[in-house]
Design an enzyme around this catalytic site. Structure first.
Site, PDB file in Angstrom:
ATOM      1  N   ASN A   1       2.253  -3.453   8.137  1.00 39.44           N
ATOM      2  CA  ASN A   1       3.246  -3.957   7.194  1.00 39.44           C
ATOM      3  C   ASN A   1       3.956  -2.822   6.475  1.00 39.44           C
ATOM      4  O   ASN A   1       5.099  -2.970   6.044  1.00 39.44           O
ATOM      5  CB  ASN A   1       2.583  -4.885   6.172  1.00 39.44           C
ATOM      6  CG  ASN A   1       2.258  -6.250   6.746  1.00 39.44           C
ATOM      7  OD1 ASN A   1       3.045  -6.823   7.497  1.00 39.44           O
ATOM      8  ND2 ASN A   1       1.092  -6.761   6.418  1.00 39.44           N
TER       9      ASN A   1
ATOM     10  N   HIS B   1      -0.683   7.095   5.145  1.00 37.94           N
ATOM     11  CA  HIS B   1       0.686   6.878   5.606  1.00 37.94           C
ATOM     12  C   HIS B   1       1.515   8.102   5.234  1.00 37.94           C
ATOM     13  O   HIS B   1       1.602   8.466   4.051  1.00 37.94           O
ATOM     14  CB  HIS B   1       1.296   5.631   4.956  1.00 37.94           C
ATOM     15  CG  HIS B   1       0.466   4.399   5.127  1.00 37.94           C
ATOM     16  ND1 HIS B   1       0.405   3.705   6.307  1.00 37.94           N
ATOM     17  CD2 HIS B   1      -0.353   3.750   4.255  1.00 37.94           C
ATOM     18  CE1 HIS B   1      -0.406   2.672   6.156  1.00 37.94           C
ATOM     19  NE2 HIS B   1      -0.880   2.690   4.928  1.00 37.94           N
TER      20      HIS B   1
ATOM     21  N   ALA C   1       0.785  -1.232   0.000  1.00 37.66           N
ATOM     22  CA  ALA C   1       0.000   0.000   0.000  1.00 37.66           C
ATOM     23  C   ALA C   1       0.817   1.282   0.000  1.00 37.66           C
ATOM     24  O   ALA C   1       0.259   2.363   0.175  1.00 37.66           O
ATOM     25  CB  ALA C   1      -0.926   0.004   1.220  1.00 37.66           C
TER      26      ALA C   1
END
Length: 264
Positions: free
Chosen positions: A185, A215, A116
């Site tokens: 992750n 993020h 991602a």
């Protein structure tokens, strides 16, 4: 003229990510790659080719892990020990240095899929020039995606009743990844890209208004200053992962199958 050789692929896991990957491979969406097995405790229905791991290892050159950190710990060593190529998505499991060493021991190969997040190639290049000075990653998700069994009743209640953003945990990437194996992750992938689990400071934020999984990665070092802001829609089937992840996996499979014309 001899036809190009197909890359035979087994998919480990048939959840939100694995099912999308398997369906795309079954539909020949990745030129040069052919699905030969899907390994899951609940076997998928035909026409998907359900198989045990042992059977899959006899059929596939590439095993794609889409089943979570526990599955990577349990099945990953057997895949590389059988001489197969392992494409791993659950990079957080590599916070365990002993497991990481086993997956690198061969004779098979290990390749990681960042899933991602982007920008890791640039961070890895900057690290190759000179070690980075600081690296931080801040992950923001909806509170329900962050509930974990280890949380106290008070911590879980705070997530259930949050009306404003708050930081759930901050620490080295190794620590945060272990605490949130289903959602961190990305922090692990950043640590692996820069080659230092202790350098990367990770934080996890719960935001009741969040509709995207966000993020924010920042890094500084001799090569320069870097900032990446990634905001993905969560998977409708699993809010702990981003909807784009299966397509990152398919892109990685295409690269390993020799698809040309893509950005490396």
């Amino acid at each position: 003229m001899t036809a190009p050789r197909e890359l035979t692929v087994a998919v480990l896991g048939h959840g939100a990510i694995g099912s999308a990957v398997a369906a795309a491979l079954r539909a020949d969406a990745v030129p040069g790659a052919r699905l030969v097995a899907v390994v899951d405790p609940v076997p998928p229905a035909p026409p998907l080719p359900a198989a045990t791991l042992d059977t899959a290892l006899g059929l596939a050159e590439l095993v794609v892990e889409c089943a979570g950190q526990s599955a990577l710990r349990e099945a990953g060593p057997a895949v590389v020990a059988a001489g197969r190529h392992l494409l791993a998505l659950s990079t957080g499991a590599l916070a365990d240095p002993a497991l990481h060493a086993r997956l690198l021991a061969g004779p098979g190969r290990l390749t990681l899929c960042a899933g991602a997040v982007g920008g890791l190639d640039l961070l890895a290049a900057a690290t190759r020039q000179a070690p980075l000075d600081t690296v931080t990653i801040r992950t923001t998700k909806a509170p329900r995606a962050l509930l974990r069994p280890w949380m106290s009743e008070r911590e879980a209640d705070r997530l259930h009743t949050a009306t404003a953003p708050f930081e759930v945990l901050r620490g080295p990437a190794r620590e945060v990844t272990r605490a949130f194996p289903a959602t961190s992750n990305v922090a692990a992938s950043v640590a692996l890209a820069v080659g230092d689990w202790d350098l990367v400071e990770a934080s996890v934020v719960a935001d009741p208004a969040a509709t995207l999984s966000r993020h924010r990665i920042e890094a500084t070092g001799p090569a320069g200053r870097y900032a990446f802001d990634v905001a993905n829609h969560p998977s409708p089937d699993n809010p702990r992962t981003s909807a784009v992840v299966p397509y990152a996996v398919l892109r990685a499979i295409g690269a390993l199958a020799g698809t040309t014309g893509s950005v490396a």
